[in-house]
Design a protein around this motif. Structure first.
Motif, PDB file in Angstrom:
ATOM      1  N   LEU A   1     -11.944   2.541  -2.676  1.00  0.00           N
ATOM      2  CA  LEU A   1     -11.127   3.637  -3.308  1.00  0.00           C
ATOM      3  C   LEU A   1     -11.736   3.944  -4.643  1.00  0.00           C
ATOM      4  CD1 LEU A   1      -7.686   3.074  -2.040  1.00  0.00           C
ATOM      5  CD2 LEU A   1      -9.301   4.729  -1.346  1.00  0.00           C
TER       6      LEU A   1
ATOM      7  N   ARG B   1     -10.676   4.299 -12.312  1.00  0.00           N
ATOM      8  CA  ARG B   1     -10.046   4.320 -10.970  1.00  0.00           C
ATOM      9  C   ARG B   1      -9.503   3.099 -10.569  1.00  0.00           C
ATOM     10  NH1 ARG B   1     -14.732   7.149  -8.745  1.00  0.00           N
ATOM     11  NH2 ARG B   1     -14.671   9.430  -9.455  1.00  0.00           N
TER      12      ARG B   1
ATOM     13  N   ASP C   1       1.838  -0.371   6.206  1.00  0.00           N
ATOM     14  CA  ASP C   1       1.255   0.089   5.172  1.00  0.00           C
ATOM     15  C   ASP C   1      -0.138   0.756   5.191  1.00  0.00           C
ATOM     16  OD1 ASP C   1       3.698  -0.304   4.038  1.00  0.00           O
ATOM     17  OD2 ASP C   1       2.948  -1.985   2.993  1.00  0.00           O
ATOM     18  N   MET C   2      -0.823  -0.299   5.871  1.00  0.00           N
ATOM     19  CA  MET C   2      -2.585   0.229   5.925  1.00  0.00           C
ATOM     20  C   MET C   2      -2.459   1.450   6.826  1.00  0.00           C
ATOM     21  SD  MET C   2      -5.589  -0.580   5.486  1.00  0.00           S
ATOM     22  CE  MET C   2      -6.107  -2.156   5.220  1.00  0.00           C
TER      23      MET C   2
ATOM     24  N   ARG D   1     -14.829   3.477 -13.082  1.00  0.00           N
ATOM     25  CA  ARG D   1     -13.770   2.142 -14.013  1.00  0.00           C
ATOM     26  C   ARG D   1     -12.564   2.795 -14.127  1.00  0.00           C
ATOM     27  NH1 ARG D   1     -15.640  -2.250 -16.841  1.00  0.00           N
ATOM     28  NH2 ARG D   1     -14.010  -2.983 -18.381  1.00  0.00           N
TER      29      ARG D   1
ATOM     30  N   MET E   1      -1.490   4.559   4.875  1.00  0.00           N
ATOM     31  CA  MET E   1      -2.378   4.741   3.933  1.00  0.00           C
ATOM     32  C   MET E   1      -3.716   5.380   4.598  1.00  0.00           C
ATOM     33  SD  MET E   1      -4.421   2.428   1.139  1.00  0.00           S
ATOM     34  CE  MET E   1      -5.702   1.888   2.416  1.00  0.00           C
TER      35      MET E   1
ATOM     36  N   GLU F   1      -3.203   0.084  -7.393  1.00  0.00           N
ATOM     37  CA  GLU F   1      -1.734   0.332  -7.183  1.00  0.00           C
ATOM     38  C   GLU F   1      -1.693   0.783  -5.902  1.00  0.00           C
ATOM     39  OE1 GLU F   1      -0.073   2.963  -9.967  1.00  0.00           O
ATOM     40  OE2 GLU F   1       1.814   2.701  -9.335  1.00  0.00           O
ATOM     41  N   ARG F   2      -2.524   1.664  -5.383  1.00  0.00           N
ATOM     42  CA  ARG F   2      -2.556   2.156  -3.983  1.00  0.00           C
ATOM     43  C   ARG F   2      -2.464   1.250  -2.829  1.00  0.00           C
ATOM     44  NH1 ARG F   2      -5.361   7.787  -2.086  1.00  0.00           N
ATOM     45  NH2 ARG F   2      -4.020   8.049  -0.465  1.00  0.00           N
ATOM     46  N   VAL F   3      -2.966   0.075  -3.140  1.00  0.00           N
ATOM     47  CA  VAL F   3      -3.136  -1.061  -2.078  1.00  0.00           C
ATOM     48  C   VAL F   3      -2.082  -1.886  -2.359  1.00  0.00           C
ATOM     49  CG1 VAL F   3      -5.704  -0.453  -1.480  1.00  0.00           C
ATOM     50  CG2 VAL F   3      -4.899  -2.427  -3.088  1.00  0.00           C
ATOM     51  N   GLY F   4      -1.098  -1.813  -3.139  1.00  0.00           N
ATOM     52  CA  GLY F   4      -0.188  -2.689  -3.525  1.00  0.00           C
ATOM     53  C   GLY F   4      -0.488  -3.846  -4.122  1.00  0.00           C
TER      54      GLY F   4
ATOM     55  N   ARG G   1      -6.751  -5.959   1.495  1.00  0.00           N
ATOM     56  CA  ARG G   1      -6.284  -4.810   0.371  1.00  0.00           C
ATOM     57  C   ARG G   1      -7.200  -4.804  -0.772  1.00  0.00           C
ATOM     58  NH1 ARG G   1      -0.033  -4.247   0.523  1.00  0.00           N
ATOM     59  NH2 ARG G   1       0.580  -5.430   2.205  1.00  0.00           N
TER      60      ARG G   1
ATOM     61  N   MET H   1       0.828  -1.302   0.137  1.00  0.00           N
ATOM     62  CA  MET H   1      -0.003  -0.033  -0.048  1.00  0.00           C
ATOM     63  C   MET H   1       0.996   1.299   0.129  1.00  0.00           C
ATOM     64  SD  MET H   1      -2.935  -0.821   2.726  1.00  0.00           S
ATOM     65  CE  MET H   1      -2.680  -2.705   3.006  1.00  0.00           C
ATOM     66  N   THR H   2       0.587   2.197  -0.758  1.00  0.00           N
ATOM     67  CA  THR H   2       1.232   3.419  -0.709  1.00  0.00           C
ATOM     68  C   THR H   2       0.500   4.461  -0.116  1.00  0.00           C
ATOM     69  OG1 THR H   2       0.322   3.922  -3.261  1.00  0.00           O
ATOM     70  CG2 THR H   2       2.484   2.835  -3.156  1.00  0.00           C
TER      71      THR H   2
ATOM     72  N   GLY I   1       2.296  -5.017   6.421  1.00  0.00           N
ATOM     73  CA  GLY I   1       0.872  -4.518   5.769  1.00  0.00           C
ATOM     74  C   GLY I   1       0.129  -3.837   6.545  1.00  0.00           C
TER      75      GLY I   1
ATOM     76  N   ALA J   1      -5.564   2.657 -10.554  1.00  0.00           N
ATOM     77  CA  ALA J   1      -4.865   3.528  -9.414  1.00  0.00           C
ATOM     78  C   ALA J   1      -4.963   2.904  -8.054  1.00  0.00           C
ATOM     79  CB  ALA J   1      -5.633   4.815  -9.578  1.00  0.00           C
ATOM     80  N   SER J   2      -6.503   2.439  -7.746  1.00  0.00           N
ATOM     81  CA  SER J   2      -6.877   1.869  -6.654  1.00  0.00           C
ATOM     82  C   SER J   2      -6.012   0.699  -6.468  1.00  0.00           C
ATOM     83  CB  SER J   2      -8.391   1.658  -6.486  1.00  0.00           C
ATOM     84  OG  SER J   2      -9.063   2.820  -6.845  1.00  0.00           O
TER      85      SER J   2
ATOM     86  N   ASP K   1     -13.755   7.009  -5.175  1.00  0.00           N
ATOM     87  CA  ASP K   1     -13.206   8.409  -4.841  1.00  0.00           C
ATOM     88  C   ASP K   1     -14.030   8.700  -3.729  1.00  0.00           C
ATOM     89  OD1 ASP K   1     -11.678  10.689  -4.834  1.00  0.00           O
ATOM     90  OD2 ASP K   1     -12.852  11.638  -6.244  1.00  0.00           O
TER      91      ASP K   1
END
Lengths: 382, 326
Positions: free
Chosen positions: B163, B128, B186-187, B126, B190, B134-137, B156, A1-2, B183, B131-132, B166
Motif C-alpha cells: 500500500l 504513506r 478483515d482481509m 514514505r 480490505m 493503520e489500514r492493515v491494523g 499484514r 485491517m480496516t 484476520g 496510514a498503510s 499507492d
C-alpha cells in the motif's frame, strides 16, 4: 485491517502521480536509499558489536592495558606509545582485521536481502537493480570507514600522547632525529653498546665482535694472532661501531618516538583504502554467491593465507599473477616508514612492481567486483 | 484462451490501458518442466480477480514473470497498459505485490522495513507508511521487530508494503495464509474496499470459499495453461444444479422420480432424502414437478432446496476432469 478509507494516502483512489518523476529506472541511488541501507546495516546488532570489538575494542583494550601497566610500573613497562606499538597496531592489527571486518560487512550487505527475502520486495518497487546494488556501497563504506577511522585515531592518540621520551632502537636508547653522520658519531662514542646490540648484516672489518658471556659485562673483542678473543682497541671498536651505524641508518631513520602528522595521514588513508577494498570485494562476492558464510570464508582465506604467500614467495612464471592479487598491490602502497604489513622479520619481501601497476590492480579489483556483483543482482531471479 | 474472457477476447484489446494485466502467449520453462505454457490472460481494471490452480500449476511463476522477478521465455505482457519488461519501472511504480510468504529483515521493526521499501519508491511513499500500517491494523506493533511477528502479522505487513506505493494494481499471492478467521474476514473486507476505490486486486489462493466471497472473476490455471477464465457467476452458471430433497421413503421416492421423464443427471439416496443432479439452466418448474410427483405418490416432503455448485466443487470438477483425461 480496516476496510474503510482512513484518509491516508493509501486509501485514496489511484492517483495520477507521475511514476517517472522519481526516476526509479535510474541506476543512481537516491540519498534516501543509501540512508535506509545504512540503517539496515547499522541495526545488525551482532555484526556491529563484532565490527566495533575488532576495529576499536582490540586496540583500545591493548593500549589501555599498556597505559595502566606503565603508570603502575614505569621502569618495568615502557610507554604505551612508540614506534613498535604504532606500526604493530596499524600495519598489523588494523590492516589485517580492518580488511576482514570490511569484507564481512560487504558480504553481509551483498547477500542478506536475498537470504532474508527482502530482495523480492525491493525488485517489485520497480527501482533499478543496479541502483539497489550501488546504494549499498556508500552506506557500507560510511560504517566501515568510520570504525577504522575511530580505531586508528585511538592508536594515533595514544602513540602521540603516550610517546616515549627517548627513541629505543634495538633495545638501546638512542637520540632521535640524528643525521647519518650524527648517528655515526654517536655510535663511535658508544661503540660497545652499538657493537653488542645493533644488528649487522655482513662481516665487520677487523673481525670485531661482541663478547657477551653471561656474568660478564659485554665487551668489544677481536681475534688475536692465535685465534683467541682479545679486547679490541678503541679505534677498532669505533670503526666497527661507525660501520654498523652506517648500515643501520636507513632502519634507524624510519623510527620515531611518535608518528608525524604526515605519516598518520598516509597510514590512515592506506588503512581506509584496505577497508574499502575489503568491503567492495566482499560486496561483490556476497552478491555473486548469494550467501554470506562462504563469501566471508573466502575473503579470510584471501587475506590471511593467499596474500601473505603471494607477497613472500616468488613462483616462477606466476609473478605477474601474484602482482594481480589485490593484497600485494595495497601492500605496495604501504607508507614507507611502516614495516611490511604481512611480517617478514624486518626484511621487505615485497614483489617489485610500479606504483602505477599497484593502482591499476586495485582499481581493477574494485571495478571488476562491482561489475560482477551488480551483474548477478540484475540477472538473478528474485 | 479456452474459455470465456473476463471482458472480451484478446483480439479486442490492443493494450490501451483498459486492462490491468494483459499477457499473450506467455511462456516460461525450467529445463524440461513447462511452468507457463502460452498463457493469454486478461484482467480488467477495478475488479478483484482470483487466480486459482492446484499446487505446481504455475500460479506463482506467472506472478513472478509479471513482476519481473524472473524472465519469460516467450510472449508479451503489460501491466496497467505499460509493456513489461520494457517499461517495467513505470509499470511497477503503481503495482504492489506479495509473492509467496512475505519475508522481511527480522532485526528491523515493521516500520523500518517499510522505510527501506519506501526509499526505493517515489518520495511520497514514505508519507504513506503510517496510514498503510493503520489500514492493515499494524500501527500498534509497528515498532516491534519483525522477528517477533507471527505469520499473520507478516502477511499484514506485506499488504502494508504494497500500500505504501499507492498501487493501482495489487497482486497478492496467498494473502490469507497464517491469518486467523477474524484476520481473514478483515482481509476480505480490505480487498473489497480496495476494489471499491478503483484499484485492481489479483488474488492467488487455495481458499476457494474466500475467493468466491471476495472476487468478481477468476482464472483457473493448470499445468501452465489457463483452462477457464471469467466472472464467477458466468462460470458457475454453466455448472449443474443439485436439488436436495428431505422426504419419507427415499428409496421409493427415487423410483418415482426415475420413472418420470425429468432430465435428472443422477439421483442419489443420501440419508433421509435424495440428491437430484439437474443440468445447468434447469427452470424452477422442474422443482415444482419433482414436488408434485412425490406428493402425488404419497411421499411426505419435508424440504426441497436447489443448491448451486460452489466455486470449490466446480474447481474440483474441472481439475479432476483434467486429471481423468491426463
Amino acid at each position: 485491517m480496516t476496510a474503510a478509507s482512513d484518509g491516508g494516502a493509501p486509501t485514496a483512489s489511484p492517483s495520477a502521480l507521475g511514476p517517472t518523476r522519481d526516476r526509479r529506472g535510474s541506476p543512481i541511488p537516491t540519498f534516501s536509499m543509501i540512508a535506509t541501507r545504512f540503517m539496515e546495516l547499522r541495526r545488525r546488532r551482532g555484526l556491529m558489536i563484532t565490527l566495533v570489538l575488532v576495529t576499536i575494542g582490540f586496540p583500545t583494550v591493548f593500549l589501555a592495558i599498556r597505559l595502566l601497566l606503565h603508570a603502575v610500573a614505569p621502569k618495568t613497562y615502557g610507554p604505551a606509545g612508540g614506534y613498535d606499538i604504532y606500526t604493530a597496531m596499524s600495519a598489523g592489527v588494523l590492516y589485517t582485521f580492518g580488511f576482514i571486518v570490511a569484507a564481512t560487512l560487504g558480504c553481509t550487505a551483498g547477500s542478506v536481502d536475498l537470504a532474508e527475502g527482502m530482495f523480492r520486495h525491493l525488485v517489485i518497487t520497480g527501482r533499478s537493480r543496479l541502483a539497489l546494488y550501488l546504494a549499498r556501497i556508500p552506506a557500507g563504506l560510511a560504517i566501515i570507514g568510520s570504525l577504522v577511522a575511530i580505531g586508528f585515531a585511538i592508536v594515533c592518540a595514544v602513540c602521540v600522547y603516550a610517546a616515549p621520551s627517548k627513541l629505543s632502537y634495538n633495545g638501546v636508547t638512542v637520540p632521535a632525529g640524528l643525521s647519518q653522520s650524527g648517528l655515526q658519531t654517536w655510535a663511535a662514542d658508544n661503540a660497545a653498546t652499538v657493537v653488542c646490540n645493533f644488528s649487522y648484516d655482513g662481516s665487520i672489518a677487523g673481525n670485531v665482535g661482541c663478547d657477551n658471556r653471561p656474568g660478564q659485562p659485554p665487551s668489544v673483542v677481536t681475534q688475536g694472532p692465535t685465534g683467541q678473543l682479545v679486547p679490541a682497541s678503541a679505534s677498532q671498536a669505533k670503526a666497527a661501531a661507525t660501520q654498523i651505524a652506517q648500515q643501520d641508518y636507513q632502519q634507524y631513520k624510519r623510527q620515531f618516538r611518535y608518528p608525524s602528522n604526515s605519516l598518520m595521514i598516509k597510514t590512515g588513508l592506506w588503512l581506509e583504502l584496505e577497508a574499502t577494498v575489503g568491503f567492495i570485494v566482499g560486496l561483490g562476492l556476497g552478491s555473486l554467491l548469494g550467501q554470506r558464510t562462504t563469501a566471508v570464508i573466502l575473503m579470510i582465506v584471501l587475506e590471511v593465507i593467499l596474500t601473505p604467500i603471494a607477497v613472500r614467495s616468488r613462483i616462477p612464471h606466476f609473478i605477474n599473477a601474484q602482482r594481480g592479487i589485490v593484497g600485494v598491490a595495497t601492500g605496495h602502497l604501504e607508507p614507507g616508514q611502516l614495516p611490511l604489513a604481512f611480517g617478514g622479520g624486518g626484511r621487505d619481501y615485497r614483489l617489485t612492481e610500479s606504483t602505477t601497476t599497484a593502482i591499476c590492480v586495485i582499481l581493477a579489483w574494485l571495478i571488476g567486483w562491482t561489475i560482477l556483483g551488480s551483474w548477478r543482482m540484475m540477472t538473478r531471479d528474485a | 484462451m479456452k474459455s470465456t474472457d473476463v471482458v472480451a477476447s484478446p483480439e479486442q484489446h490492443g493494450g490501451d490501458g483498459s486492462l490491468a494485466v494483459e499477457t499473450r502467449g506467455l511462456a516460461k520453462r525450467f529445463g524440461a518442466n513447462v511452468a507457463i505454457n502460452g498463457v493469454d490472460l486478461l484482467i480488467p481494471r477495478g475488479c478483484a480477480f482470483g487466480y486459482l490452480g492446484p499446487n505446481g500449476a504455475g500460479k506463482t511463476t506467472l506472478i513472478r514473470v509479471l513482476l519481473g522477478l524472473t524472465r519469460a521465455d516467450a510472449g508479451t505482457m503489460s501491466l496497467l497498459g505499460h509493456p513489461v519488461p520494457k517499461h517495467r519501472d513505470v509499470a511497477l511504480a503503481r503495482v504492489g505485490a506479495i509473492v509467496d510468504e512475505p519475508r522481511f529483515h527480522g532485526h528491523l521493526t515493521g516500520r523500518q522495513n517499510l522505510q527501506v521499501l519506501a526509499a526505493a519508491r517515489e518520495p511520497a511513499a514514505r508519507s504513506r507508511i503510517d496510514a498503510s500500517l493503520e489500514r492493515v491494523g499494524m500501527l500498534q506493533r509497528a515498532d516491534d521487530r519483525v522477528s517477533k511477528y507471527s505469520m499473520g502479522m507478516r502477511q499484514r505487513l506485506g499488504v502494508a508494503a504494497c500500500l505504501i506505493g499507492d498501487p493501482e494494481l495489487l497482486i497478492l499471492d496467498e494473502p490469507m495464509n497464517g491469518l486467523d478467521p477474524a484476520g481473514m474476514h478483515d482481509m476480505r473486507d480490505m480487498i473489497r474496499s480496495l476494489v471499491a476505490e478503483g484499484r485492481t486486486v489479483v488474488l492467488s489462493s487455495h481458499l476457494l470459499d474466500e475467493v468466491q466471497r471476495t472476487c468478481d472473476a477468476v482464472a483457473i490455471v493448470d499445468r501452465g495453461n489457463i483452462i477457464r477464465q471469467g466472472p464467477i457467476p458466468e462460470l458457475l452458471a454453466g455448472t449443474s444444479l443439485t436439488l436436495q430433497v428431505d422426504c419419507s421413503e427415499p428409496d421409493r421416492a427415487r423410483s418415482l422420480i426415475s420413472s418420470t421423464n425429468l432430465a435428472a443427471t443422477t439421483i442419489d439416496v443420501e440419508g433421509d432424502g435424495l440428491a437430484i443432479t439437474l443440468p445447468a439452466g434447469t427452470s424452477r418448474d422442474v422443482f415444482a414437478e419433482v414436488a408434485r410427483v412425490l406428493v402425488t405418490g404419497g411421499i411426505a416432503v419435508y424440504r426441497l432446496e436447489p443448491v448451486q455448485a460452489s466455486l470449490e466443487s466446480w474447481f474440483l470438477q474441472v481439475t479432476s476432469r483434467l486429471g481423468d483425461t491426463a
